[in-house]
Design a protein around this motif. Sequence first.
Motif, PDB file in Angstrom:
ATOM      1  N   ARG A 354       0.824  -1.211   0.000  1.00  0.00           N
ATOM      2  CA  ARG A 354       0.000   0.000   0.000  1.00  0.00           C
ATOM      3  C   ARG A 354       0.854   1.255   0.000  1.00  0.00           C
ATOM      4  NH1 ARG A 354      -3.187   0.378   4.650  1.00  0.00           N
ATOM      5  NH2 ARG A 354      -2.302  -1.457   5.651  1.00  0.00           N
ATOM      6  N   LEU A 355       1.948   1.235   0.752  1.00  0.00           N
ATOM      7  CA  LEU A 355       2.857   2.386   0.733  1.00  0.00           C
ATOM      8  C   LEU A 355       3.505   2.540  -0.639  1.00  0.00           C
ATOM      9  CD1 LEU A 355       4.183   4.669   2.335  1.00  0.00           C
ATOM     10  CD2 LEU A 355       5.945   3.048   3.059  1.00  0.00           C
ATOM     11  N   GLY A 356       3.863   1.413  -1.262  1.00  0.00           N
ATOM     12  CA  GLY A 356       4.425   1.470  -2.603  1.00  0.00           C
ATOM     13  C   GLY A 356       3.450   2.045  -3.612  1.00  0.00           C
ATOM     14  N   LEU A 357       2.167   1.690  -3.495  1.00  0.00           N
ATOM     15  CA  LEU A 357       1.159   2.247  -4.396  1.00  0.00           C
ATOM     16  C   LEU A 357       1.026   3.755  -4.208  1.00  0.00           C
ATOM     17  CD1 LEU A 357      -1.590  -0.522  -4.118  1.00  0.00           C
ATOM     18  CD2 LEU A 357      -0.155  -0.036  -6.099  1.00  0.00           C
ATOM     19  N   ARG A 363       4.585   9.386  -8.075  1.00  0.00           N
ATOM     20  CA  ARG A 363       5.716   9.301  -9.001  1.00  0.00           C
ATOM     21  C   ARG A 363       7.052   9.234  -8.277  1.00  0.00           C
ATOM     22  NH1 ARG A 363       3.962  13.569 -13.700  1.00  0.00           N
ATOM     23  NH2 ARG A 363       4.579  12.153 -15.344  1.00  0.00           N
ATOM     24  N   ARG A 364       7.052   8.652  -7.121  1.00  0.00           N
ATOM     25  CA  ARG A 364       8.275   8.446  -6.355  1.00  0.00           C
ATOM     26  C   ARG A 364       8.692   6.994  -6.584  1.00  0.00           C
ATOM     27  NH1 ARG A 364       6.121  10.969  -0.761  1.00  0.00           N
ATOM     28  NH2 ARG A 364       7.997   9.963   0.059  1.00  0.00           N
ATOM     29  N   ARG A 365       9.216   6.754  -7.758  1.00  0.00           N
ATOM     30  CA  ARG A 365       9.353   5.380  -8.230  1.00  0.00           C
ATOM     31  C   ARG A 365      10.444   4.601  -7.510  1.00  0.00           C
ATOM     32  NH1 ARG A 365       8.558   6.997 -14.588  1.00  0.00           N
ATOM     33  NH2 ARG A 365       6.278   7.163 -14.529  1.00  0.00           N
ATOM     34  N   ASP A 366      11.497   5.273  -7.081  1.00  0.00           N
ATOM     35  CA  ASP A 366      12.537   4.562  -6.341  1.00  0.00           C
ATOM     36  C   ASP A 366      11.983   4.000  -5.040  1.00  0.00           C
ATOM     37  OD1 ASP A 366      14.426   4.956  -8.254  1.00  0.00           O
ATOM     38  OD2 ASP A 366      15.378   6.674  -7.289  1.00  0.00           O
ATOM     39  N   GLU A 367      11.239   4.826  -4.306  1.00  0.00           N
ATOM     40  CA  GLU A 367      10.647   4.338  -3.067  1.00  0.00           C
ATOM     41  C   GLU A 367       9.604   3.272  -3.325  1.00  0.00           C
ATOM     42  OE1 GLU A 367      11.554   8.703  -2.129  1.00  0.00           O
ATOM     43  OE2 GLU A 367      11.113   7.457  -3.862  1.00  0.00           O
ATOM     44  N   ALA A 368       8.801   3.474  -4.377  1.00  0.00           N
ATOM     45  CA  ALA A 368       7.792   2.471  -4.714  1.00  0.00           C
ATOM     46  C   ALA A 368       8.451   1.136  -5.026  1.00  0.00           C
ATOM     47  CB  ALA A 368       6.957   2.948  -5.897  1.00  0.00           C
ATOM     48  N   ARG A 369       9.528   1.178  -5.783  1.00  0.00           N
ATOM     49  CA  ARG A 369      10.214  -0.066  -6.127  1.00  0.00           C
ATOM     50  C   ARG A 369      10.765  -0.763  -4.885  1.00  0.00           C
ATOM     51  NH1 ARG A 369      14.946  -0.958 -10.700  1.00  0.00           N
ATOM     52  NH2 ARG A 369      15.570  -3.038 -10.025  1.00  0.00           N
ATOM     53  N   ALA A 370      11.367   0.011  -3.969  1.00  0.00           N
ATOM     54  CA  ALA A 370      11.902  -0.598  -2.746  1.00  0.00           C
ATOM     55  C   ALA A 370      10.796  -1.277  -1.948  1.00  0.00           C
ATOM     56  CB  ALA A 370      12.603   0.463  -1.905  1.00  0.00           C
ATOM     57  N   ALA A 697      17.077   3.201   0.816  1.00  0.00           N
ATOM     58  CA  ALA A 697      15.670   3.599   0.787  1.00  0.00           C
ATOM     59  C   ALA A 697      15.265   4.067   2.166  1.00  0.00           C
ATOM     60  CB  ALA A 697      14.799   2.423   0.342  1.00  0.00           C
ATOM     61  N   GLY A 698      15.763   5.202   2.567  1.00  0.00           N
ATOM     62  CA  GLY A 698      15.538   5.690   3.910  1.00  0.00           C
ATOM     63  C   GLY A 698      14.586   6.848   3.927  1.00  0.00           C
ATOM     64  N   LEU A 699      14.793   7.726   4.865  1.00  0.00           N
ATOM     65  CA  LEU A 699      13.871   8.826   5.042  1.00  0.00           C
ATOM     66  C   LEU A 699      13.881   9.779   3.869  1.00  0.00           C
ATOM     67  CD1 LEU A 699      11.846   9.928   6.987  1.00  0.00           C
ATOM     68  CD2 LEU A 699      13.617  11.263   8.069  1.00  0.00           C
ATOM     69  N   HIS A 700      14.872   9.632   2.964  1.00  0.00           N
ATOM     70  CA  HIS A 700      14.837  10.470   1.761  1.00  0.00           C
ATOM     71  C   HIS A 700      13.571  10.213   0.968  1.00  0.00           C
ATOM     72  CE1 HIS A 700      16.451   6.654   0.197  1.00  0.00           C
ATOM     73  NE2 HIS A 700      15.858   6.996  -0.895  1.00  0.00           N
ATOM     74  N   ALA A 701      12.801   9.150   1.341  1.00  0.00           N
ATOM     75  CA  ALA A 701      11.519   8.911   0.686  1.00  0.00           C
ATOM     76  C   ALA A 701      10.582  10.093   0.824  1.00  0.00           C
ATOM     77  CB  ALA A 701      10.846   7.675   1.277  1.00  0.00           C
ATOM     78  N   ALA A 702      10.769  10.872   1.836  1.00  0.00           N
ATOM     79  CA  ALA A 702       9.900  12.027   2.036  1.00  0.00           C
ATOM     80  C   ALA A 702      10.105  13.100   1.006  1.00  0.00           C
ATOM     81  CB  ALA A 702      10.147  12.621   3.421  1.00  0.00           C
ATOM     82  N   PHE A 703      11.178  12.978   0.174  1.00  0.00           N
ATOM     83  CA  PHE A 703      11.543  14.087  -0.684  1.00  0.00           C
ATOM     84  C   PHE A 703      11.167  13.868  -2.135  1.00  0.00           C
ATOM     85  CE2 PHE A 703      13.967  16.767   2.061  1.00  0.00           C
ATOM     86  CZ  PHE A 703      14.281  15.934   3.095  1.00  0.00           C
ATOM     87  N   ASP A 705       8.464  12.922  -5.565  1.00  0.00           N
ATOM     88  CA  ASP A 705       7.373  13.620  -6.222  1.00  0.00           C
ATOM     89  C   ASP A 705       6.071  13.445  -5.466  1.00  0.00           C
ATOM     90  OD1 ASP A 705       8.344  12.749  -9.578  1.00  0.00           O
ATOM     91  OD2 ASP A 705       9.489  13.083  -7.780  1.00  0.00           O
ATOM     92  N   ARG A 706       5.262  14.498  -5.506  1.00  0.00           N
ATOM     93  CA  ARG A 706       3.976  14.430  -4.870  1.00  0.00           C
ATOM     94  C   ARG A 706       2.850  14.386  -5.899  1.00  0.00           C
ATOM     95  NH1 ARG A 706       3.162  14.709  -0.050  1.00  0.00           N
ATOM     96  NH2 ARG A 706       1.046  15.340  -0.468  1.00  0.00           N
ATOM     97  N   HIS A 707       3.216  14.199  -7.094  1.00  0.00           N
ATOM     98  CA  HIS A 707       2.157  14.084  -8.103  1.00  0.00           C
ATOM     99  C   HIS A 707       2.525  12.945  -9.021  1.00  0.00           C
ATOM    100  CE1 HIS A 707      -0.972  15.187 -10.866  1.00  0.00           C
ATOM    101  NE2 HIS A 707      -0.112  15.102 -11.838  1.00  0.00           N
ATOM    102  N   GLY A 708       1.634  12.036  -9.235  1.00  0.00           N
ATOM    103  CA  GLY A 708       2.020  10.883 -10.029  1.00  0.00           C
ATOM    104  C   GLY A 708       0.866  10.331 -10.803  1.00  0.00           C
ATOM    105  N   HIS A 709       0.728   9.043 -10.732  1.00  0.00           N
ATOM    106  CA  HIS A 709      -0.294   8.381 -11.527  1.00  0.00           C
ATOM    107  C   HIS A 709      -1.671   8.788 -11.066  1.00  0.00           C
ATOM    108  CE1 HIS A 709       2.668   5.927 -13.497  1.00  0.00           C
ATOM    109  NE2 HIS A 709       3.251   5.845 -12.316  1.00  0.00           N
TER     110      HIS A 709
END
Length: 829
Positions: A354-357, A363-370, A697-703, A705-709
């Motif tokens: 769910r977090l990955g979705l 559009r935060r694909r690196d975090e989604a992939r992790a 894949a750390g807290l940099h996840a907060a940084f 994209d906030r707009h994606g699919h």
Amino acid sequence: MGAATAPDGEDAPVLVIDWDLEAPALHRHFALPSDCADLAEDAAPDADAAPMRAGLLEFFEACRARLRGAGGHGEELADRVIDDAGWRAHIERADGRRPLYLMRAGRFDDSYTERAGRLDWEALFDACPALFRRFAARMAAHFRHVLVATGAGRTAAVSVCSTLLPDRLAGLFTPAPGSLEGLEGVVRRAIDYRCTHEDEQRPLLLYPIACSADGARSDPHGRWRRGDVRNGAPGYQPRLEALLRACYGWPRVNLDSYFDEVQLALADAVSTTGAGGDRRALARFAAQLGEWLAPGYFPWQSLDEIRLRAALAQARAATQEGAQQAAPAGQHVPEPHGGASNAAPATLADVLARLGLLYRRERRRDEARACFEESLALRERFQGEDHAATRAARATLASLLFESGSLSEARRHYDVLVQACARRAGADDPETLCARSQLARVLAGLGEGERALALHEQVVAACERALGDDHPATLGCLEDLARSLAQQHESARARIVYERVLEGRRRRQGAEHPDTLRCAQGLALLFGETGELGNARRMLEAVLRARERHDGPDAAGTLGAREALAEILAAQGDLAAVRSIQESLARARERHLGAGHPETLNMQLRLASTLGQQGEAEAARRLREQVADLRQRLQEAEGWGKGHAGLDGVDAGATNLGGTDPVPSRHSIASTGASDTAAAGAAEAAGAGSRPPGRSAGLHAAFHDRHGHESRRPHEREAVRPLGATGMAGDHGEPGHVADNLGHKLAQLQDLIDSRSPGEARALADSLRTSVLRPSAAHPLRRRGAAMIKQVYLQDGDKDALLSFTQDEVSLLEGALIEAARDNPMTMR
């Protein structure tokens, strides 16, 4: 201020400090007992009555006295002075039931006003610069949270409170003139000071609080928050987003979720223990703000992400606890395929999915992939490779890899998925057929066109045989086939298949169903490639109207349709319409992705190109200079981020998903790994799609994209689709299809020309020669592309390449004339 070393839990002590010496009032919010005891067990009770209790003023008066003639320097001197001044004696218990303590502004006797005005904060700082920093650290070490209240203004006392003390700064502002400007000034001064003083480079998180007469109800149309174009008012949210981008060095800041939740009514803000205040309303607001502030999340992180990350931390803890309980003699032996012990790992895998979705939609694909990779690993380990949940997890990951351009990895996962689906569901099951169709799309993207088309045709035949011609799964596989045909430049066959799918979707799902609109947009793009610009424009305009009506103007699908329409309008030469669309797209991307995101910058350059074509050369020049300046600043941030680590030698951003402690950096004293994330943004702007080496894949996840699919519910995003699935991974185009879109590539070439990147422009121009001169290319696109390629060769000074290309143009024209004459012998006379 917040503390990381103090104890956790409900019984952890909290300290409130009243730093507003000019108008002290914080003590009035507490029902203070008359015999307040000191915090220290061995301290003697204060004989003064509660209103005469010593406080902040008396403490720093004592510090000033002990600094006169004191030996030593730095933190050692500051710690000794704080101890000698007896800080515990200036703190009182403020609540009999809970561990809540207060340091009031001071002893309110007849001399208070005179003494408060006489205290020289600047002299105190000059005598011991580390004093305030060490005071903050001492309080943070003894209390779970330390809340410091101060007034507005630019006094030395306010500067100490806002600049030297906090690691989290909550700034309240109102619609009154100058209020927001005052907050902006406080934040800039605090960040600038910490960035320019080596000893003060500590984290600082900003939480702006909008306060109006009736909260959000005072601004029903969002004019104060969003801005009023007619009156030229920018709105506080865009201004604060720009402030955070500038101060944190991070280009992608969106405060939609934060300000949706954090709105304070003036009546609640001034509520007291008296009869006129609503303390429950204030408590509700505090709980909303606490979602971000207490754990130290950034205000641009959405509430959905914060709650999912909290659920993730709980799921990890439960999984680790279960593993420890199940481990005999210190060793863990998991039950791989079933059993009660799999409940916690399955929950963890679900939360990760769910977090990955969420990351994928943003559009935060690196975090989604992790997240997807970890979820899949858990499913494989505890549920087995063939389990339905494992297959769904693998399909989701494979879809993301394909969407991100990692085609080889996507192929590997689809190969495994097809085999697993065939074993458990059967060769003719819709799930298996959809997986095979996706595999065919990946093969087409890898350049194995013949094999891809053969597999597509096998899948379509199997769907028609097992499910029927109009079954949703059949239509989905047919749509995949149409895309691959278009990618292989078999436009005539692709059109026939697209039209069949579109007719079937309209009949079964309706003319404005998302699947129908996506298919119509694909057919419109094909029309554009083949030169049927009128048909393409009419179809895209209809798609755009439907998407705006159902999804909203800023949804990903709407933006994709708008951009596709702009390409067709450009080919038709309707520059005024193109400019209007590009301006709206640039605003939307800056709002959702940030000013420095590569897609935002590219759209700004396209707009500059359009302005130049309209004769507005000066406006185009200014816009290009703005883009170049922003790219330069991102590259500078990237250079710093690569060469510097945190204060403890830890790479910024190298924390786990559950962490919340920020690590300071030069460009973002206030954020975890802001220089690293700015470097990531700079790398993307320069065309690098992967995360820099060494980053986890750390807290940099907060940084990211906030707009994606296009937003969907989690159950609608599964890539292993049940009956009725479409076979489409995304809603607005895929890498293979977009990469072969001639209009898209020409826009990329124009961006490279405008940004003065001759090497990259030459390489792309050489690769486009064949596509531009292909007989099937639309005439407007061919004419536009030929002019751009010639421009690149002229700028490169390569006369031979220019002559060769011109000869190829002439050959194409001669061939077309000969072919036309052959088809119509009457012209040969």
